[in-house]
Design a protein around this motif. Structure first.
Motif, short mmCIF file in Angstrom:
data_model
loop_
_atom_site.label_atom_id
_atom_site.label_comp_id
_atom_site.label_asym_id
_atom_site.label_seq_id
_atom_site.Cartn_x
_atom_site.Cartn_y
_atom_site.Cartn_z
N GLY A 1 7.33 -1.54 4.89
CA GLY A 1 6.49 -0.64 5.66
C GLY A 1 5.89 0.52 4.90
O GLY A 1 5.11 1.28 5.46
N GLY A 2 6.22 0.66 3.64
CA GLY A 2 5.63 1.75 2.86
C GLY A 2 4.18 1.46 2.53
O GLY A 2 3.65 0.38 2.82
N GLY A 3 3.53 2.44 1.94
CA GLY A 3 2.14 2.26 1.56
C GLY A 3 1.42 3.56 1.37
O GLY A 3 2.04 4.63 1.29
N LEU A 4 0.10 3.47 1.31
CA LEU A 4 -0.77 4.63 1.14
C LEU A 4 -1.34 5.03 2.50
O LEU A 4 -1.86 4.18 3.23
N VAL A 5 -1.24 6.31 2.81
CA VAL A 5 -1.76 6.80 4.09
C VAL A 5 -2.39 8.16 3.87
O VAL A 5 -1.97 8.91 2.98
N GLN A 6 -3.40 8.48 4.67
CA GLN A 6 -4.05 9.79 4.57
C GLN A 6 -3.21 10.88 5.24
O GLN A 6 -2.43 10.58 6.14
N PRO A 7 -3.37 12.10 4.80
CA PRO A 7 -2.67 13.20 5.46
C PRO A 7 -2.95 13.20 6.96
O PRO A 7 -4.10 12.99 7.38
N GLY A 8 -1.90 13.42 7.74
CA GLY A 8 -2.02 13.38 9.19
C GLY A 8 -1.77 12.01 9.78
O GLY A 8 -1.66 11.86 11.00
N GLY A 9 -1.67 11.01 8.94
CA GLY A 9 -1.46 9.65 9.39
C GLY A 9 -0.01 9.34 9.71
O GLY A 9 0.86 10.21 9.64
N SER A 10 0.22 8.07 10.04
CA SER A 10 1.56 7.62 10.44
C SER A 10 1.94 6.34 9.71
O SER A 10 1.07 5.55 9.32
N TRP B 1 22.75 0.72 -0.60
CA TRP B 1 21.39 1.23 -0.73
C TRP B 1 20.38 0.10 -0.77
O TRP B 1 20.66 -0.97 -1.33
N GLY B 2 19.21 0.33 -0.23
CA GLY B 2 18.11 -0.58 -0.41
C GLY B 2 17.41 -0.31 -1.73
O GLY B 2 17.77 0.60 -2.46
N GLN B 3 16.39 -1.12 -2.01
CA GLN B 3 15.71 -1.01 -3.30
C GLN B 3 14.64 0.06 -3.30
O GLN B 3 14.14 0.45 -4.36
N GLY B 4 14.27 0.55 -2.13
CA GLY B 4 13.28 1.61 -2.03
C GLY B 4 11.89 1.09 -1.72
O GLY B 4 11.53 -0.02 -2.12
N THR B 5 11.13 1.90 -1.00
CA THR B 5 9.74 1.58 -0.71
C THR B 5 8.90 2.83 -0.91
O THR B 5 9.29 3.92 -0.49
N GLN B 6 7.76 2.68 -1.56
CA GLN B 6 6.92 3.81 -1.91
C GLN B 6 6.06 4.25 -0.72
O GLN B 6 5.41 3.41 -0.08
N VAL B 7 6.07 5.54 -0.45
CA VAL B 7 5.17 6.13 0.53
C VAL B 7 4.32 7.16 -0.20
O VAL B 7 4.85 8.08 -0.84
N THR B 8 3.02 6.99 -0.12
CA THR B 8 2.09 7.91 -0.76
C THR B 8 1.14 8.47 0.28
O THR B 8 0.49 7.71 1.00
N VAL B 9 1.11 9.80 0.37
CA VAL B 9 0.24 10.47 1.34
C VAL B 9 -0.84 11.19 0.54
O VAL B 9 -0.57 12.17 -0.16
N SER B 10 -2.06 10.70 0.66
CA SER B 10 -3.15 11.24 -0.15
C SER B 10 -4.48 10.89 0.48
O SER B 10 -4.63 9.84 1.09
N SER B 11 -5.43 11.79 0.30
CA SER B 11 -6.79 11.51 0.77
C SER B 11 -7.62 10.88 -0.34
O SER B 11 -8.79 10.56 -0.13
#
Length: 122
Positions: free
Chosen positions: A8-17, A112-122
């Motif tokens: 479920g991780g990924g790239l999302v814009q500020p204010g997103g979900s 522990w899981g392996q981790g998922t990247q969450v990036t919040v950027s415009s």
């Protein structure tokens, strides 16, 4: 053998979900507390949210009111619902759980899981 697999991780814009999921699998007898941690570059890993088997929750001050943790015990899955995301939420998010197996039914160990990247950027 027990595995925690995040998604479920990924790239999302500020204010997103985003919604993160973590499914536990293997020879599971029982799962205790489950939670989410995160680690940003150059920083220590920190607790984001946790939930006990009874449903009690604990949140980092920085995410209170924006993130919600939930779990589906029938599916051995924990979720992290993230709203109003900010650039400072950018990190690798790790699932964590206390689990006992059929081989040692009352011996809970931490996984522990392996981790998922969450990036919040415009």
């Amino acid at each position: 053998q027990v595995q925690l697999v995040e998604s479920g991780g990924g790239l999302v814009q500020p204010g997103g979900s985003l919604r993160l999921s973590c499914a536990a699998s293997g020879s599971i007898f029982s799962i205790g507390a489950m939670g989410w941690y995160r680690q940003a570059p150059g920083k220590e890993r920190e607790l984001v949210a946790s939930m006990s088997t009874g449903g009690s929750t604990n949140y980092a001050d920085s995410v209170k009111g924006r993130f919600t943790i939930s779990r589906d015990n029938a599916k051995n899955t924990v979720y992290l619902h993230m709203n109003s995301l900010k650039p400072e939420d950018t990190a690798v998010y790790y699932c964590n759980a206390d689990i006992s197996t059929y081989y040692r039914a009352y011996d809970y160990r931490n996984y522990w899981g392996q981790g998922t990247q969450v990036t919040v950027s415009s």
